[in-house]
Design a protein around this motif. Structure first.
Motif, mmCIF file in Angstrom:
data_model
loop_
_atom_site.group_PDB
_atom_site.id
_atom_site.type_symbol
_atom_site.label_atom_id
_atom_site.label_comp_id
_atom_site.label_asym_id
_atom_site.label_seq_id
_atom_site.Cartn_x
_atom_site.Cartn_y
_atom_site.Cartn_z
ATOM 1 N N LEU A 122 0.835 -1.209 0.000
ATOM 2 C CA LEU A 122 0.000 0.000 0.000
ATOM 3 C C LEU A 122 0.865 1.253 0.000
ATOM 4 C CD1 LEU A 122 -2.732 1.470 0.264
ATOM 5 C CD2 LEU A 122 -2.515 1.183 2.742
ATOM 6 N N HIS A 123 1.858 1.283 0.855
ATOM 7 C CA HIS A 123 2.747 2.443 0.958
ATOM 8 C C HIS A 123 3.416 2.713 -0.395
ATOM 9 C CE1 HIS A 123 5.383 4.515 4.241
ATOM 10 N NE2 HIS A 123 5.357 5.258 3.164
ATOM 11 N N ASN A 124 3.914 1.668 -1.046
ATOM 12 C CA ASN A 124 4.556 1.819 -2.351
ATOM 13 C C ASN A 124 3.569 2.293 -3.414
ATOM 14 O OD1 ASN A 124 6.978 0.927 -1.230
ATOM 15 N ND2 ASN A 124 6.616 -1.197 -1.837
ATOM 16 N N LEU A 125 2.368 1.745 -3.400
ATOM 17 C CA LEU A 125 1.349 2.153 -4.376
ATOM 18 C C LEU A 125 0.940 3.615 -4.179
ATOM 19 C CD1 LEU A 125 -0.879 -1.060 -4.535
ATOM 20 C CD2 LEU A 125 0.806 -0.251 -6.228
ATOM 21 N N VAL A 126 0.900 4.063 -2.930
ATOM 22 C CA VAL A 126 0.594 5.470 -2.656
ATOM 23 C C VAL A 126 1.684 6.362 -3.242
ATOM 24 C CG1 VAL A 126 0.378 7.202 -0.824
ATOM 25 C CG2 VAL A 126 -0.872 5.051 -0.645
ATOM 26 N N HIS A 127 2.953 5.967 -3.077
ATOM 27 C CA HIS A 127 4.035 6.748 -3.682
ATOM 28 C C HIS A 127 3.893 6.801 -5.200
ATOM 29 C CE1 HIS A 127 6.669 5.994 0.045
ATOM 30 N NE2 HIS A 127 6.266 7.244 0.060
ATOM 31 N N LEU A 128 3.582 5.667 -5.807
ATOM 32 C CA LEU A 128 3.404 5.635 -7.267
ATOM 33 C C LEU A 128 2.245 6.524 -7.706
ATOM 34 C CD1 LEU A 128 3.999 1.827 -7.905
ATOM 35 C CD2 LEU A 128 5.493 3.720 -8.614
ATOM 36 N N ALA A 129 1.123 6.436 -7.022
ATOM 37 C CA ALA A 129 -0.048 7.259 -7.368
ATOM 38 C C ALA A 129 0.257 8.742 -7.181
ATOM 39 C CB ALA A 129 -1.253 6.852 -6.522
ATOM 40 N N PHE A 130 0.965 9.062 -6.110
ATOM 41 C CA PHE A 130 1.333 10.452 -5.845
ATOM 42 C C PHE A 130 2.240 10.974 -6.953
ATOM 43 C CE2 PHE A 130 2.672 13.886 -2.901
ATOM 44 C CZ PHE A 130 1.437 14.180 -2.362
ATOM 45 N N GLY A 131 3.166 10.150 -7.414
ATOM 46 C CA GLY A 131 4.049 10.548 -8.497
ATOM 47 C C GLY A 131 3.305 10.761 -9.806
ATOM 48 N N ILE A 132 2.390 9.864 -10.113
ATOM 49 C CA ILE A 132 1.594 10.002 -11.344
ATOM 50 C C ILE A 132 0.745 11.262 -11.287
ATOM 51 C CG2 ILE A 132 -0.317 8.983 -12.661
ATOM 52 C CD1 ILE A 132 0.936 6.208 -11.851
ATOM 53 N N ALA A 133 0.097 11.498 -10.143
ATOM 54 C CA ALA A 133 -0.722 12.710 -9.977
ATOM 55 C C ALA A 133 0.148 13.956 -10.110
ATOM 56 C CB ALA A 133 -1.426 12.685 -8.621
ATOM 57 N N GLY A 134 1.337 13.912 -9.522
ATOM 58 C CA GLY A 134 2.237 15.056 -9.606
ATOM 59 C C GLY A 134 2.657 15.363 -11.029
ATOM 60 N N LEU A 135 2.962 14.333 -11.811
ATOM 61 C CA LEU A 135 3.330 14.562 -13.206
ATOM 62 C C LEU A 135 2.164 15.146 -13.994
ATOM 63 C CD1 LEU A 135 5.524 11.453 -14.081
ATOM 64 C CD2 LEU A 135 6.260 13.833 -13.802
ATOM 65 N N ALA A 136 0.975 14.650 -13.736
ATOM 66 C CA ALA A 136 -0.208 15.185 -14.425
ATOM 67 C C ALA A 136 -0.444 16.644 -14.038
ATOM 68 C CB ALA A 136 -1.431 14.332 -14.108
ATOM 69 N N LEU A 137 -0.335 16.945 -12.755
ATOM 70 C CA LEU A 137 -0.574 18.314 -12.291
ATOM 71 C C LEU A 137 0.530 19.274 -12.721
ATOM 72 C CD1 LEU A 137 -2.014 17.520 -8.765
ATOM 73 C CD2 LEU A 137 -3.214 18.672 -10.638
ATOM 74 N N ALA A 138 1.741 18.777 -12.896
ATOM 75 C CA ALA A 138 2.867 19.635 -13.288
ATOM 76 C C ALA A 138 2.737 20.139 -14.723
ATOM 77 C CB ALA A 138 4.185 18.888 -13.105
ATOM 78 N N ARG A 139 1.729 19.700 -15.428
ATOM 79 C CA ARG A 139 1.540 20.154 -16.818
ATOM 80 C C ARG A 139 1.132 21.618 -16.896
ATOM 81 N NH1 ARG A 139 -1.949 15.774 -19.807
ATOM 82 N NH2 ARG A 139 -1.528 17.225 -21.501
ATOM 83 N N THR A 140 0.587 22.155 -15.792
ATOM 84 C CA THR A 140 0.237 23.582 -15.755
ATOM 85 C C THR A 140 0.865 24.214 -14.518
ATOM 86 O OG1 THR A 140 -1.779 23.329 -14.425
ATOM 87 C CG2 THR A 140 -2.010 23.115 -16.839
ATOM 88 N N GLY A 141 1.041 25.514 -14.560
ATOM 89 C CA GLY A 141 1.607 26.235 -13.429
ATOM 90 C C GLY A 141 0.750 26.110 -12.181
#
Length: 152
Positions: free
Chosen positions: A65-84
């Protein structure tokens, strides 16, 4: 310079780049948690809970679970980083999430079922640093001049 050109010719703000780098670090942490050797006691990795004996880099308590949360957080961060605005939201909002996790880690009995993430003292210090660091990075005026039109 406050903007970095991308392959498409659009400018990327420093805040977007910082958010993307932070997101990639979360992705790498999530992947590393599934790699024996980088994660010690890998045979003790559990889905969730304080019974997981697996330790990322021999220091940080992890579970599937902890690892999957890190992965999901990273994916969300990359998606959100597309805009300022998305980049700032990821950094500030993610920082708040990590400060909440820090408080959780301080308040929860590490040996109880309530420690479902799981966390240990090293995680608590890391969460405090991540929380403060991400919020500071999200609040810093890292881009001079006017934001791009697509930062909404």
């Amino acid at each position: 310079m406050s903007h970095t050109p991308t392959a498409a010719g659009t400018a990327r703000t420093v805040t977007q780049t910082v958010a993307a780098v932070v997101a990639v670090v979360f992705l790498l942490a999530g992947i590393a948690g599934f790699i024996p050797g980088l994660t010690t006691h890998y045979d003790q990795l559990t889905v969730a809970g304080h019974h997981s004996g697996a330790m990322l880099l021999g220091v940080f308590a992890v579970s599937v679970l902890h690892n999957l949360v890190h992965l999901a957080f990273g994916i969300a961060g990359l998606a959100l980083a597309r805009t300022g605005r998305g980049a700032r939201a990821f950094l500030i909002g993610g920082g708040v999430v990590y400060l909440v996790l820090w408080l959780y880690g301080l308040l929860v009995d590490h040996g109880s079922g309530a420690n479902f993430v799981p966390v240990n003292d090293a995680d608590n210090w890391l969460h405090l640093g991540l929380g403060i660091g991400m919020i500071v990075l999200g609040l810093l005026p890292l881009s001079a001049g006017r934001p791009r039109a697509d930062t909404r």
